[in-house]
Write a protein that holds these residues in place. Sequence first.
Motif, PDB file in Angstrom:
ATOM      1  N   CYS A   1     -25.827 -77.873  19.205  1.00 44.56           N
ATOM      2  CA  CYS A   1     -25.825 -77.700  20.829  1.00 44.56           C
ATOM      3  C   CYS A   1     -24.196 -77.790  21.264  1.00 44.56           C
ATOM      4  N   LEU A   2     -23.798 -77.056  22.053  1.00 51.38           N
ATOM      5  CA  LEU A   2     -22.573 -76.929  22.584  1.00 51.38           C
ATOM      6  C   LEU A   2     -22.510 -77.306  23.990  1.00 51.38           C
ATOM      7  N   ASP A   3     -21.325 -78.095  24.282  1.00 49.85           N
ATOM      8  CA  ASP A   3     -21.304 -78.198  25.761  1.00 49.85           C
ATOM      9  C   ASP A   3     -20.236 -76.917  26.204  1.00 49.85           C
ATOM     10  N   ILE A   4     -20.291 -76.449  27.517  1.00 50.24           N
ATOM     11  CA  ILE A   4     -19.634 -75.444  27.921  1.00 50.24           C
ATOM     12  C   ILE A   4     -18.211 -75.601  28.328  1.00 50.24           C
ATOM     13  N   ASP A   5     -18.113 -76.407  29.405  1.00 50.68           N
ATOM     14  CA  ASP A   5     -16.538 -76.751  29.943  1.00 50.68           C
ATOM     15  C   ASP A   5     -15.809 -77.587  28.918  1.00 50.68           C
ATOM     16  N   GLY A   6     -14.637 -77.149  28.381  1.00 52.26           N
ATOM     17  CA  GLY A   6     -13.956 -77.974  27.546  1.00 52.26           C
ATOM     18  C   GLY A   6     -14.310 -77.816  25.990  1.00 52.26           C
ATOM     19  N   VAL A   7     -15.411 -76.789  25.707  1.00 54.14           N
ATOM     20  CA  VAL A   7     -15.471 -76.591  24.361  1.00 54.14           C
ATOM     21  C   VAL A   7     -15.643 -74.875  24.436  1.00 54.14           C
ATOM     22  N   LEU A   8     -16.563 -74.062  25.146  1.00 56.10           N
ATOM     23  CA  LEU A   8     -16.405 -72.580  25.378  1.00 56.10           C
ATOM     24  C   LEU A   8     -15.268 -72.138  26.143  1.00 56.10           C
ATOM     25  N   CYS A   9     -14.988 -72.892  27.247  1.00 53.95           N
ATOM     26  CA  CYS A   9     -13.941 -72.720  28.043  1.00 53.95           C
ATOM     27  C   CYS A   9     -13.180 -73.951  28.693  1.00 53.95           C
TER      28      CYS A   9
END
Length: 173
Positions: A9-17
């Motif tokens: 599972c990945l967070d979006i804000d701070g990980v992908l962008c």
Amino acid sequence: MRAYLTTACLDIDGVLCIDPTEEQTNDAEKYIEFILNAQPLFIPSRKVYALVTSRSEKYREQTEIWLKKYKVEYEYLIMQDLPGKEGGQKQISHAKHKALFYQKSSAELFIESDYKQSIEINHITKKPVFCAASNQIINNGFYNLKHEAVTSLKERLASFIPRGIKNQIKKLY
């Protein structure tokens, strides 16, 4: 090498962008602009199990546009269904929202950018969390990959340095 992203599972804000600024999160128009044009940080090269974000469900369309723009593939996109001011539901913490999905899922790793949320997600789920900000895996306590990697690198480099030079270096420190 095992494809960890397919079971993560990945967070979006701070990980992908990048993370939005406080000004962007407090202004709906600026926040939509941020979501649509956020600078990418990490774009996975393969399909991930789930993206689990605290972004409100009302921003799903903009989030999906950004994900398609950067060709991010995922099985699930889990967003928070935040109630309005007059809503009867109680808002839960960002970490708890993420942990509830991670706990009941078959995912084996959660990648989070916020250190405090990483600890809370691990505490709730008893499953490992990689904190991108601190470069640590939180797993029922702390396991500092960064420290271990640096120690291992120092030991390998030290094996190539002649003893006389090692002694001179030790004197400097």
